[in-house]
Design an enzyme around this catalytic site. Structure first.
Site, short mmCIF file in Angstrom:
data_model
loop_
_atom_site.label_atom_id
_atom_site.label_comp_id
_atom_site.label_asym_id
_atom_site.label_seq_id
_atom_site.Cartn_x
_atom_site.Cartn_y
_atom_site.Cartn_z
N GLY A 199 -8.67 97.91 91.57
CA GLY A 199 -9.97 97.35 91.23
C GLY A 199 -11.03 98.39 91.46
O GLY A 199 -10.75 99.43 92.06
N CYS B 186 -3.17 100.46 94.79
CA CYS B 186 -4.50 101.06 94.80
C CYS B 186 -5.47 100.25 95.66
O CYS B 186 -5.31 100.16 96.86
CB CYS B 186 -5.01 101.26 93.37
SG CYS B 186 -6.44 102.34 93.30
N TYR B 187 -6.46 99.58 95.05
CA TYR B 187 -7.37 98.76 95.85
C TYR B 187 -6.57 97.73 96.65
O TYR B 187 -6.85 97.47 97.82
CB TYR B 187 -8.39 98.04 94.96
CG TYR B 187 -9.32 97.16 95.76
CD1 TYR B 187 -10.43 97.70 96.38
CD2 TYR B 187 -9.04 95.80 95.94
CE1 TYR B 187 -11.27 96.90 97.16
CE2 TYR B 187 -9.86 95.00 96.71
CZ TYR B 187 -10.97 95.56 97.31
OH TYR B 187 -11.78 94.77 98.09
N HIS C 100 -1.06 104.30 90.81
CA HIS C 100 -0.88 103.22 89.82
C HIS C 100 0.49 103.34 89.17
O HIS C 100 0.64 104.05 88.17
CB HIS C 100 -1.97 103.33 88.73
CG HIS C 100 -3.31 102.91 89.22
ND1 HIS C 100 -3.71 101.60 89.25
CD2 HIS C 100 -4.34 103.62 89.72
CE1 HIS C 100 -4.92 101.51 89.75
NE2 HIS C 100 -5.34 102.73 90.04
N GLU D 114 1.90 101.34 87.30
CA GLU D 114 1.93 100.66 86.00
C GLU D 114 1.52 101.55 84.84
O GLU D 114 1.77 101.20 83.69
CB GLU D 114 1.06 99.39 86.03
CG GLU D 114 -0.45 99.62 86.04
CD GLU D 114 -1.03 99.94 87.43
OE1 GLU D 114 -0.24 100.25 88.35
OE2 GLU D 114 -2.26 99.89 87.58
N SER E 272 -2.01 81.29 59.44
CA SER E 272 -3.05 82.22 59.04
C SER E 272 -2.48 83.39 58.26
O SER E 272 -3.21 84.21 57.74
CB SER E 272 -3.73 82.77 60.29
OG SER E 272 -2.80 83.55 61.01
N GLY E 273 -1.16 83.46 58.21
CA GLY E 273 -0.54 84.64 57.61
C GLY E 273 -0.13 85.63 58.67
O GLY E 273 0.62 86.56 58.40
N GLY E 274 -0.63 85.46 59.88
CA GLY E 274 -0.31 86.40 60.96
C GLY E 274 0.95 86.01 61.69
O GLY E 274 1.50 84.92 61.50
N VAL E 275 1.39 86.93 62.55
CA VAL E 275 2.65 86.71 63.25
C VAL E 275 2.53 85.58 64.28
O VAL E 275 3.47 84.81 64.49
CB VAL E 275 3.15 88.04 63.89
CG1 VAL E 275 2.17 88.59 64.89
CG2 VAL E 275 4.51 87.87 64.53
N ASP E 276 1.35 85.45 64.89
CA ASP E 276 1.23 84.48 65.97
C ASP E 276 1.42 83.04 65.48
O ASP E 276 2.22 82.29 66.03
CB ASP E 276 -0.15 84.57 66.64
CG ASP E 276 -0.46 85.99 67.09
OD1 ASP E 276 0.49 86.77 67.23
OD2 ASP E 276 -1.65 86.30 67.28
N SER E 277 0.68 82.70 64.44
CA SER E 277 0.81 81.31 63.97
C SER E 277 2.20 81.08 63.38
O SER E 277 2.76 79.99 63.51
CB SER E 277 -0.28 80.97 62.96
OG SER E 277 -0.25 81.85 61.87
N ALA E 278 2.78 82.12 62.77
CA ALA E 278 4.12 81.96 62.20
C ALA E 278 5.15 81.69 63.29
O ALA E 278 5.99 80.80 63.16
CB ALA E 278 4.50 83.21 61.41
N LYS F 289 1.54 90.11 72.78
CA LYS F 289 1.90 90.23 71.37
C LYS F 289 3.33 90.74 71.14
O LYS F 289 4.06 90.21 70.31
CB LYS F 289 0.92 91.21 70.71
CG LYS F 289 1.01 91.23 69.22
CD LYS F 289 -0.02 90.31 68.69
CE LYS F 289 0.03 90.17 67.21
NZ LYS F 289 -1.01 89.25 66.78
P1 XMP Z 1 -11.00 92.93 69.59
O1 XMP Z 1 -11.92 93.07 68.45
O2 XMP Z 1 -11.44 91.89 70.57
O3 XMP Z 1 -9.63 92.42 68.97
O4 XMP Z 1 -10.70 94.25 70.27
C1 XMP Z 1 -8.44 92.36 69.68
C2 XMP Z 1 -7.37 91.84 68.77
O5 XMP Z 1 -7.58 90.47 68.48
C3 XMP Z 1 -7.72 90.25 67.09
N1 XMP Z 1 -8.74 89.22 66.98
C4 XMP Z 1 -8.48 87.92 66.74
N2 XMP Z 1 -7.32 87.27 66.50
N3 XMP Z 1 -8.50 85.24 66.28
C5 XMP Z 1 -7.36 85.93 66.25
O6 XMP Z 1 -6.32 85.33 66.00
C6 XMP Z 1 -9.70 85.82 66.52
O7 XMP Z 1 -10.73 85.17 66.54
C7 XMP Z 1 -9.68 87.24 66.76
N4 XMP Z 1 -10.65 88.13 67.03
C8 XMP Z 1 -10.04 89.35 67.16
C9 XMP Z 1 -8.11 91.59 66.53
O8 XMP Z 1 -7.76 91.71 65.17
C10 XMP Z 1 -7.33 92.52 67.42
O9 XMP Z 1 -5.98 92.59 67.03
#
Ligand code: XMP
Length: 534
Positions: free
Chosen positions: A68, A95-96, A183, A185, A237-243, A389
């Site tokens: 910290g 560390c801290y 550190h 890590e 959303s097309g992204g990996v998370d929602s999938a 992620k």
């Molecule tokens: P930032 O801009 O905060 O982004 O450095 C970090 C990561 O998060 C993604 N990002 C989002 N993903 N909903 C999402 O699902 C959001 O509202 C959102 N805002 C940022 C960004 O693309 C990056 O991978």
């Protein structure tokens, strides 16, 4: 109609048996938590303001005190009470955390005036010790401190030193308490991961049994329990998370899940087709597509403030979901039950950055954490709430999702709406879509997709500058290329893309996209920048 279930925060879903990483306020806690998980031991971050009794009530398998920014002497330095070390729970101070531990246990921390920062040579003085066994007598470690532990607490053995720090590590196998000044890590500590694993396996006696198949199994069981025989919807959303979130929920409750793809007009070129093609083909999930472009653009008209845009997009998403839910129920006819649950792909960093994990400031309201309307009609199912992620990708692989989905680069839920600096209009979106498609094509053609984390293309819609094209003067907008490399989006560095690739992207964008007459490159790391511009 959507159910009248009152809005609910996601159920507090902390697992017992975690290793708790106590965050003392720097960037290190997340990294430590990740490293612990890489050692296949589950970990969670908690704020240092959490009372010790609350930490212990969670039955932690071990506790790690992070680094910290404070000096233990500072008036407002986070306090660590001796009761933390008396509960029989193994503790590792870093560390801290190491200094706070020394102070709480009666050791002596001195302001030596010698600062050590960066790569430092460490000498192991007890080669067979629990922490250092199997590591070289001389090794390079990453240091970042002003004060030093001058004297270890009673009952502890000093096991390493550096030129500026005679007590660079101490250990007590009897008390199961350990600490290091450096550190472990960070990657620059050459044997850091092994030292951390030695604490976990040898010091705390933990087994490396947190695997992706155990994550899938536990999540599926938890989702089944939460949803029961009711219905859920999930926004894709097309992204990996929602999938991955949707695939997990489908595995748990099958056809009780309907996925909803909201085409809000803020997607990239070709993305809508991809969701329908890749994901439905891979999972056979029930999909409902809603064309909501006009609704979103109307709601966003004239709004330039990024936080306000995020709130509007988050709100409209939920309203569209509610409507989709009513339609799903209506379509099911008289046997239709209400849709009570909304599945979201919220990740651990979203939770932490929104203040949920560490008590740190809210940096941005991620639309899927901070920006939900207060009168939300669904209960949330967030099966990825505890995952980073790269762990989500591993879960996707474990579930058998195709590579195109699992390896897809992150794309924010609010889409191109937050990649236009200024108000969002259809014309601006079209410009950005073209520029973004060119950048993506060239990066893919150059084989760089796996080398970069993501490459937002940002339209500075409120900026114009003079250019010349053909024989004429132009007065167009700049776009920004933001290629970054990152491990988890918590921190990032700008990617050193080959000049010829950058040149091709620039030439093509300025030639092919009307109204764009400059292409610029963002060379800022995170921090101090963020990945998205907004
Ligand atoms: P930032 O801009 O905060 O982004 O450095 C970090 C990561 O998060 C993604 N990002 C989002 N993903 N909903 C999402 O699902 C959001 O509202 C959102 N805002 C940022 C960004 O693309 C990056 O991978």
């Amino acid at each position: 109609m959507p159910s009248a279930t009152p809005a609910a925060a996601p159920d507090e879903d902390r697992s017992p048996d975690a290793v708790l990483v106590v965050d003392f306020g720097a960037q290190y806690a997340q990294l430590i938590a990740r490293r612990v998980r890489e050692a296949r031991v589950y970990s969670e971050i908690v704020p240092h303001t959490m009372p010790v009794s609350e930490m212990l009530a969670r039955n932690p398998k071990a506790i790690i005190l992070s680094g910290g920014p404070s000096s233990v002497y500072a008036e407002d330095a986070p306090h660590v009470g001796p009761e933390l070390f008396e509960a029989g729970v193994p503790v590792f101070g870093i560390c801290y955390g190491f200094q706070a531990m020394a102070k709480a246990l009666g050791g002596h921390v001195a302001r030596t005036g010698t600062r050590e920062y960066g790569g430092t040579d460490l000498t192991v003085t007890r080669p067979g010790s629990t922490l250092f066994e199997g590591t070289p007598a001389e090794q390079s470690v990453w240091m970042s401190h002003g004060d030093s532990v001058a004297e270890a607490p009673e009952g502890f053995t000093v096991s390493a030193s550096t030129p500026g720090t005679p007590v660079a590590a101490f250990e007590s196998d009897e008390k199961k308490l350990y600490g290091v000044q450096h550190h472990p890590e960070v990657m620059h500590s050459t044997h850091g991961q092994l030292i951390l694993e030695h604490f976990l396996y040898r010091g705390a006696g933990l087994a490396p049994n947190w695997t992706m198949s155990s994550v899938v199994e536990d999540s599926v069981a938890a989702i089944r329990e939460q949803i029961g025989s009711r219905r859920a919807i999930c926004g894709l959303s097309g992204g990996v998370d929602s999938a991955v979130a949707a695939a997990l929920v489908q595995k748990a409750v099958g056809s009780q899940l309907t996925c909803v793809y909201v085409d809000h007009g803020l997607m990239r070129k070709g993305e809508s087709e991809q969701v329908e093609k890749d994901f439905v083909a891979a999972t056979g999930v029930k999909l409902k597509v809603v064309d909501a472009e006009e609704r979103f653009l109307d709601a966003l008209a004239g709004v330039a403030d990024p936080e306000q845009k995020r709130k509007i997009i988050g709100r409209e998403f939920i309203r569209v979901f509610e409507q989709a839910a009513s339609e799903i129920v209506a379509e099911a006819g008289e046997h239709g039950e209400s849709v009570d649950f909304l599945v979201q792909g919220t990740l651990y960093p979203d939770v932490v950055e929104s203040g949920g994990g560490t008590g740190t400031a809210n940096i941005k309201s991620h639309h899927n954490v901070g920006g939900l309307p207060e009168d939300l009609q669904f209960r949330l199912v967030e099966p990825l709430r505890r995952l980073f992620k790269d762990e989500v990708r591993m879960v996707g692989q474990e579930l058998g999702l195709p590579e195109e989905i699992v390896q897809r680069q992150p794309f924010p839920g609010p889409g191109l709406g937050i990649r236009i600096v200024g108000a969002v209009t259809r014309e601006r979106l079209d410009l950005l879509r073209e520029a973004d498609a060119i950048a993506r094509q060239e990066l893919t053609a150059a084989g760089l997709d796996r080398d970069i984390w993501q490459c937002p293309v940002v339209l500075l819609a409120d900026v114009r500058s003079v250019g010349v094209q053909g024989d004429g003067r132009t007065y167009g907008h700049p776009v920004v290329l933001r290629p970054v490399s990152s491990e988890d989006a918590m921190t990032a560095d700008w990617s050193r893309l080959p000049y010829d690739v950058l040149a091709r992207i620039s030439t093509r964008i300025t030639n092919e996209v009307d109204e764009v007459n400059r292409v610029t490159l963002d060379i800022t790391s995170k921090p101090p920048g963020t990945i998205e511009w907004e």
